[in-house]
Design an enzyme around this catalytic site. Structure first.
Site, PDB file in Angstrom:
ATOM      1  N   ASP A 292     -11.586  -8.607 -16.202  1.00  0.00           N
ATOM      2  CA  ASP A 292     -10.536  -9.552 -15.857  1.00  0.00           C
ATOM      3  C   ASP A 292      -9.231  -9.202 -16.569  1.00  0.00           C
ATOM      4  O   ASP A 292      -9.228  -8.680 -17.680  1.00  0.00           O
ATOM      5  CB  ASP A 292     -10.996 -10.957 -16.261  1.00  0.00           C
ATOM      6  CG  ASP A 292     -10.126 -12.044 -15.686  1.00  0.00           C
ATOM      7  OD1 ASP A 292      -9.939 -12.053 -14.467  1.00  0.00           O
ATOM      8  OD2 ASP A 292      -9.653 -12.894 -16.453  1.00  0.00           O
ATOM      9  N   GLU A 339      -9.530  -6.022 -12.341  1.00  0.00           N
ATOM     10  CA  GLU A 339      -8.768  -7.141 -11.774  1.00  0.00           C
ATOM     11  C   GLU A 339      -7.300  -6.872 -12.095  1.00  0.00           C
ATOM     12  O   GLU A 339      -6.785  -7.281 -13.133  1.00  0.00           O
ATOM     13  CB  GLU A 339      -9.256  -8.454 -12.385  1.00  0.00           C
ATOM     14  CG  GLU A 339      -8.678  -9.705 -11.721  1.00  0.00           C
ATOM     15  CD  GLU A 339      -7.386 -10.165 -12.365  1.00  0.00           C
ATOM     16  OE1 GLU A 339      -6.314  -9.928 -11.763  1.00  0.00           O
ATOM     17  OE2 GLU A 339      -7.427 -10.748 -13.456  1.00  0.00           O
ATOM     18  N   ASP A 393      -9.953 -18.078  -7.956  1.00  0.00           N
ATOM     19  CA  ASP A 393      -8.697 -18.694  -8.387  1.00  0.00           C
ATOM     20  C   ASP A 393      -7.788 -19.049  -7.210  1.00  0.00           C
ATOM     21  O   ASP A 393      -6.687 -19.572  -7.422  1.00  0.00           O
ATOM     22  CB  ASP A 393      -7.935 -17.757  -9.329  1.00  0.00           C
ATOM     23  CG  ASP A 393      -8.531 -17.729 -10.724  1.00  0.00           C
ATOM     24  OD1 ASP A 393      -9.148 -18.731 -11.130  1.00  0.00           O
ATOM     25  OD2 ASP A 393      -8.383 -16.705 -11.416  1.00  0.00           O
TER      26      ASP A 393
END
Length: 500
Positions: A292, A339, A393
């Site tokens: 991430d 990501e 998200d």
């Protein structure tokens, strides 16, 4: 990575009779659904124990597993629980929403009963587990036992002699909290045992797991308490600056995550040993590791500790390729995806190219008129990427179509040739599958055509996040067949031995 497809559904969002998704029967049924749908991957969110705000990205440990995911029915089958010890408990009033308060109040009471029976049923296995996992388990168990003894308050609020790990204080805690430390070790034994069985079950069915590694750890964690030198802390062991994102078209004040920042100079001197151990540990859980906030390794945004917004931060240089070079030297060519979303400067693109990791493409971003995002349009892709309609998200496809700027939605409908007859959400999924991206990942809620109420998370907000759950009847045969047909048509179905 071969051309393939998968579905994103957090373990917490699986159906169950006990308040939250688990690693039990419904997880196995979902794996069967994926196989029937000719999928190759199941993407889940981080599986660590959740803290403040119930976010899986704010965990009490980067090494531990979430006790909530331990399946109670499977414990019963092993003789560790009795049905009347958990079946009649109120785990929440709404079967489609997770009630974390109800689970927190009741889950550990039940798990304590199971843990008390480990000595009768699985003592040798438990003792071996404690030996094998000592490099993180001792710290985590003492941290959790200490935290509970202090009423659950955050690490920054602990008495100074405990927070700063005074030697005599720590020795006293180990003696005074001996039984509770043992309990937290047993909890992790149950988690790891069930996770190993689930992962093997998935692989037996040709399904591989994509997991998440948050770049940062929670300030309220065993990692910070036991390894303070890894982080930018002052003499009081309080963060100097914390993590977040600067203001942009999506957030006027930016995003204030509040995680302590790494001391990359210290980590470099120690050849990134802790980070390498962290990645190696996570790859025991997952077949592919999604890291991430990848841009934070190139340069990261630092916000003064105590600020109420992220607006007054500064950019600092990260470790860059040096970290990933060290990981490769120690672990070889591990399966990692990046990501790489958010504000991306040239150095981030360069780092991604150096690593060779596939990045991410989000279709919803391609049509957001608040920023120039043409790189997310499918006709611009290269094959080494992973395409999503939206991630956890983002809003669902149907939610986005209803709430986004009307002109943005119009452009998307024209670009994807969306029609009511096909179903707007299916038209976007078709576009994912048709793209040249090696991997296409679809949120399970989008397969069902659900609206904004099924959204998993709204970044930078507290409350009503991480609560979505699907129904047992959602794992429909017709849904699997339709998705499987798309996988076949667009060359994303990997047959048998080709999956290896």
């Amino acid at each position: 990575m071969k051309r393939s497809a998968g579905v994103l559904l957090p373990i917490a969002s699986l159906p169950s009779d006990y308040g939250i998704g688990t690693m039990g029967e419904q997880a196995r049924k979902f794996i069967k659904f994926l196989k029937k749908a000719k999928q190759t991957y199941w993407q889940i969110l981080p599986i660590g124990p959740t803290g403040y705000g119930d976010s899986p990205y704010q965990s009490f440990s980067t090494f531990a597993g979430n006790p909530y995911f331990i399946d109670l029915d499977d414990l019963k089958k092993e003789g560790l629980l009795k049905t009347n010890e958990y079946a009649s408990i109120n785990w929440g009033k709404r079967k489609n929403r997770i009630d974390y308060e109800a689970i927190y109040q009741n889950r550990f009471k039940v798990l304590r009963k199971a843990c008390n029976r480990i000595s009768q049923k699985k003592l040798n296995e438990f003792n071996q587990f404690v030996m094998d996992e000592a490099y993180w388990l001792e710290d985590y168990a003492l941290y959790m036992a200490t935290k509970e003894s202090l009423g659950g308050i955050a690490l920054q609020e602990w008495p100074k002699n405990i927070r700063t790990r005074d030697d005599s204080t720590i020795q006293a805690l180990r003696i005074d909290l001996k039984e509770e430390v043992l309990f937290w070790k047993k909890i992790q034994f149950l988690f790891y045992d069930q996770w190993r069985k689930l992962k093997n079950y998935a692989q037996d069915h040709g399904i591989y797991i994509i997991g998440d590694l948050p770049i940062y750890v929670s300030g309220d964690s065993a990692d910070v308490w036991c390894h303070p030198k890894l982080f930018q802390l002052n003499k009081e062991y309080v963060p100097i600056e914390v993590a977040g994102c600067p203001p942009d078209g999506f957030s006027v004040d930016g995003q204030l995550w509040g995680n302590p920042l790494f001391d990359w100079e210290y980590l470099k001197k120690n050849k990134y040993e802790w980070w390498i151990l962290r990645v190696k540990h996570q790859l025991r859980f997952y077949d592919i590791l999604r890291i991430d906030h990848f841009r934070g390794f190139s340069s990261y945004y630092a916000i003064p500790f105590g600020n109420s917004t992220a607006s007054d931060g500064r950019w600092c240089k990260g470790p860059g390729y040096d970290l990933f070079k060290a990981i490769k030297e120690k672990l070889g060519d591990v399966s990692i995806m990046a990501e790489d979303l958010g504000f991306l400067s040239e150095d981030v693109h360069e780092l991604l190219n150096q690593t060779g990791y596939p990045g991410m493409k989000v279709l919803q971003f391609a049509f957001d008129s608040r920023e120039t995002n043409s790189v997310y349009l499918p006709h611009t892709y290269n094959y080494n990427c992973v395409v999503y309609a939206g991630t956890h998200d983002n809003d669902t496809i149907q939610g986005w179509l209803k709430t986004a700027n009307k002109q943005d939605v119009k452009r998307a409908k024209e670009y994807f040739h969306l029609t009511k007859e096909e179903g707007y959400h299916w038209g976007v999924i078709r576009a994912q599958y048709a793209s040249v991206a090696n991997l296409a990942i679809t949120q399970f809620q989008d397969l069902l055509g659900l609206g904004s109420k099924a959204r998993i998370n709204i970044p930078s907000t507290l409350g009503n996040n991480w609560v979505y759950r699907c129904n047992k009847e959602d794992f429909r045969s017709d849904l699997a067949i339709r998705l499987g047909r798309l996988a076949e048509v667009y060359g994303r179905y990997i047959h048998g031995d080709e999956r290896k």
